[in-house]
Motif scaffolding. Structure first.
Motif, PDB file in Angstrom:
ATOM      1  N   PRO A  71       0.632  -1.756  -0.088  1.00 47.65           N
ATOM      2  CA  PRO A  71       0.135   0.044   0.298  1.00 47.65           C
ATOM      3  C   PRO A  71       1.026   1.181   0.372  1.00 47.65           C
ATOM      4  CG  PRO A  71      -0.668  -1.439   1.658  1.00 47.65           C
ATOM      5  CD  PRO A  71       0.293  -2.604   1.313  1.00 47.65           C
ATOM      6  N   CYS A  72       2.049   1.351   0.772  1.00 50.39           N
ATOM      7  CA  CYS A  72       2.554   2.376   0.628  1.00 50.39           C
ATOM      8  C   CYS A  72       3.564   3.191  -0.368  1.00 50.39           C
ATOM      9  CB  CYS A  72       3.914   2.594   1.593  1.00 50.39           C
ATOM     10  SG  CYS A  72       3.171   2.573   3.560  1.00 50.39           S
ATOM     11  N   ALA A  73       4.190   1.956  -1.536  1.00 48.05           N
ATOM     12  CA  ALA A  73       4.454   1.492  -2.777  1.00 48.05           C
ATOM     13  C   ALA A  73       3.148   2.374  -3.251  1.00 48.05           C
ATOM     14  CB  ALA A  73       5.112   0.550  -2.889  1.00 48.05           C
ATOM     15  N   VAL A  74       2.216   2.114  -3.135  1.00 53.72           N
ATOM     16  CA  VAL A  74       0.923   2.330  -4.220  1.00 53.72           C
ATOM     17  C   VAL A  74       1.152   3.830  -3.923  1.00 53.72           C
ATOM     18  CG1 VAL A  74      -1.260   2.375  -4.789  1.00 53.72           C
ATOM     19  CG2 VAL A  74       0.011   0.560  -4.419  1.00 53.72           C
ATOM     20  N   ALA A  75       1.138   4.479  -2.763  1.00 50.39           N
ATOM     21  CA  ALA A  75       0.357   5.889  -2.079  1.00 50.39           C
ATOM     22  C   ALA A  75       2.008   6.272  -2.661  1.00 50.39           C
ATOM     23  CB  ALA A  75       0.756   6.385  -0.811  1.00 50.39           C
ATOM     24  N   ALA A  76       3.202   5.976  -2.575  1.00 46.84           N
ATOM     25  CA  ALA A  76       4.366   6.651  -3.103  1.00 46.84           C
ATOM     26  C   ALA A  76       4.050   7.307  -4.883  1.00 46.84           C
ATOM     27  CB  ALA A  76       5.256   5.841  -3.503  1.00 46.84           C
ATOM     28  N   ARG A  77       3.779   5.954  -5.845  1.00 42.61           N
ATOM     29  CA  ARG A  77       3.607   6.271  -6.688  1.00 42.61           C
ATOM     30  C   ARG A  77       2.439   7.858  -7.223  1.00 42.61           C
ATOM     31  NH1 ARG A  77       2.809   0.576  -8.126  1.00 42.61           N
ATOM     32  NH2 ARG A  77       0.879   0.999  -8.837  1.00 42.61           N
ATOM     33  N   VAL A  78       0.713   6.686  -6.441  1.00 41.88           N
ATOM     34  CA  VAL A  78       0.203   7.950  -6.626  1.00 41.88           C
ATOM     35  C   VAL A  78       0.951   9.680  -6.539  1.00 41.88           C
ATOM     36  CG1 VAL A  78      -2.181   9.065  -6.497  1.00 41.88           C
ATOM     37  CG2 VAL A  78      -1.689   6.924  -6.632  1.00 41.88           C
ATOM     38  N   ALA A  79       1.382   9.641  -4.578  1.00 39.02           N
ATOM     39  CA  ALA A  79       1.920  11.194  -5.024  1.00 39.02           C
ATOM     40  C   ALA A  79       3.360  11.883  -5.909  1.00 39.02           C
ATOM     41  CB  ALA A  79       2.200  11.134  -3.354  1.00 39.02           C
ATOM     42  N   GLY A  80       3.917  11.090  -6.722  1.00 44.94           N
ATOM     43  CA  GLY A  80       5.023  11.073  -7.422  1.00 44.94           C
ATOM     44  C   GLY A  80       4.194  11.893  -8.897  1.00 44.94           C
ATOM     45  N   ALA A  81       3.045  11.665  -8.948  1.00 42.55           N
ATOM     46  CA  ALA A  81       1.834  11.470 -10.423  1.00 42.55           C
ATOM     47  C   ALA A  81       1.564  12.725 -10.393  1.00 42.55           C
ATOM     48  CB  ALA A  81       0.781  10.338 -10.316  1.00 42.55           C
ATOM     49  N   ALA A  82       1.078  13.355  -9.099  1.00 50.14           N
ATOM     50  CA  ALA A  82       0.522  14.599  -8.550  1.00 50.14           C
ATOM     51  C   ALA A  82       1.924  15.482  -8.380  1.00 50.14           C
ATOM     52  CB  ALA A  82       0.064  14.795  -7.149  1.00 50.14           C
ATOM     53  N   GLY A  83       3.263  15.519  -8.565  1.00 50.38           N
ATOM     54  CA  GLY A  83       4.183  16.089  -8.491  1.00 50.38           C
ATOM     55  C   GLY A  83       4.295  16.382  -7.206  1.00 50.38           C
ATOM     56  N   ALA A  84       4.767  15.987  -6.080  1.00 52.01           N
ATOM     57  CA  ALA A  84       4.973  15.144  -5.095  1.00 52.01           C
ATOM     58  C   ALA A  84       5.373  14.540  -4.426  1.00 52.01           C
ATOM     59  CB  ALA A  84       3.767  15.292  -3.839  1.00 52.01           C
ATOM     60  N   THR A  85       6.714  14.047  -3.386  1.00 53.12           N
ATOM     61  CA  THR A  85       6.917  13.008  -2.531  1.00 53.12           C
ATOM     62  C   THR A  85       6.378  12.501  -1.844  1.00 53.12           C
ATOM     63  OG1 THR A  85       9.179  14.232  -4.230  1.00 53.12           O
ATOM     64  CG2 THR A  85       9.497  12.377  -2.191  1.00 53.12           C
ATOM     65  N   LEU A  86       6.213  11.132  -1.479  1.00 58.95           N
ATOM     66  CA  LEU A  86       5.869  10.571  -0.229  1.00 58.95           C
ATOM     67  C   LEU A  86       6.694  10.792   1.104  1.00 58.95           C
ATOM     68  CD1 LEU A  86       3.357   9.312   1.568  1.00 58.95           C
ATOM     69  CD2 LEU A  86       4.945   7.137   0.363  1.00 58.95           C
ATOM     70  N   THR A  87       6.501  10.908   2.404  1.00 60.92           N
ATOM     71  CA  THR A  87       7.196  11.283   3.256  1.00 60.92           C
ATOM     72  C   THR A  87       7.592  10.441   5.107  1.00 60.92           C
ATOM     73  OG1 THR A  87       6.784  13.414   4.050  1.00 60.92           O
ATOM     74  CG2 THR A  87       8.643  13.332   2.621  1.00 60.92           C
ATOM     75  N   GLY A  88       6.253   9.933   4.149  1.00 64.29           N
ATOM     76  CA  GLY A  88       5.272   9.096   5.396  1.00 64.29           C
ATOM     77  C   GLY A  88       4.301   8.297   4.968  1.00 64.29           C
ATOM     78  N   CYS A  89       4.031   6.920   5.486  1.00 62.56           N
ATOM     79  CA  CYS A  89       3.340   6.058   5.240  1.00 62.56           C
ATOM     80  C   CYS A  89       3.136   5.285   6.685  1.00 62.56           C
ATOM     81  CB  CYS A  89       3.252   5.897   4.109  1.00 62.56           C
ATOM     82  SG  CYS A  89       2.217   4.281   3.485  1.00 62.56           S
ATOM     83  N   SER A  90       2.175   5.147   6.953  1.00 67.28           N
ATOM     84  CA  SER A  90       1.715   4.166   8.090  1.00 67.28           C
ATOM     85  C   SER A  90       0.106   3.309   7.491  1.00 67.28           C
ATOM     86  CB  SER A  90       1.889   4.450   9.210  1.00 67.28           C
ATOM     87  OG  SER A  90       0.607   5.591   9.803  1.00 67.28           O
TER      88      SER A  90
END
Length: 109
Positions: free
Chosen positions: A59-78
């Motif tokens: 799930p956190c890898a999916v979140a990182a991919r979605v954040a990257g597509a929106a031009g942001a960087t995932l810095t935390g996920c729980s």
């Protein structure tokens, strides 16, 4: 001659104000974009962990991919149960905008 100096002063002041307003507007847009990226990333992670969307990634890898597509960087996920909490960030003119979002079923369910 005095009129030229006055006109130059007015133009310089107007240009300075325009640049300042453009910087503030850009920062506000970046903050809203980062908030949207955090919301989307949290929803994607929650959907992945609940099985609503079948993916092979964590799930956190999916979140990182979605954040990257929106031009942001995932810095935390729980992930706690079916609830995903994420933090994303993005920079504009050297200023970092950070946003957090949480998604999952309603509390008590």
């Amino acid at each position: 001659m005095a009129g030229s100096a006055l006109a130059t002063g007015v133009l310089v002041t107007a240009a300075g104000l325009a640049l300042g307003l453009a910087a503030v507007g850009g920062a506000a847009i970046t903050a809203q974009r980062v908030a949207g990226a955090a919301d989307a990333a949290a929803l994607a992670a929650a959907d992945a962990v609940s099985g609503a969307v079948v993916v092979s990634d964590e799930p956190c890898a999916v979140a990182a991919r979605v954040a990257g597509a929106a031009g942001a960087t995932l810095t935390g996920c729980s992930i706690e149960g079916f609830v995903a909490t994420v933090q994303v960030e993005s920079a504009y003119a050297g200023v970092v905008a950070v946003s957090r979002a949480r998604a999952g079923p309603p509390e008590g369910e």
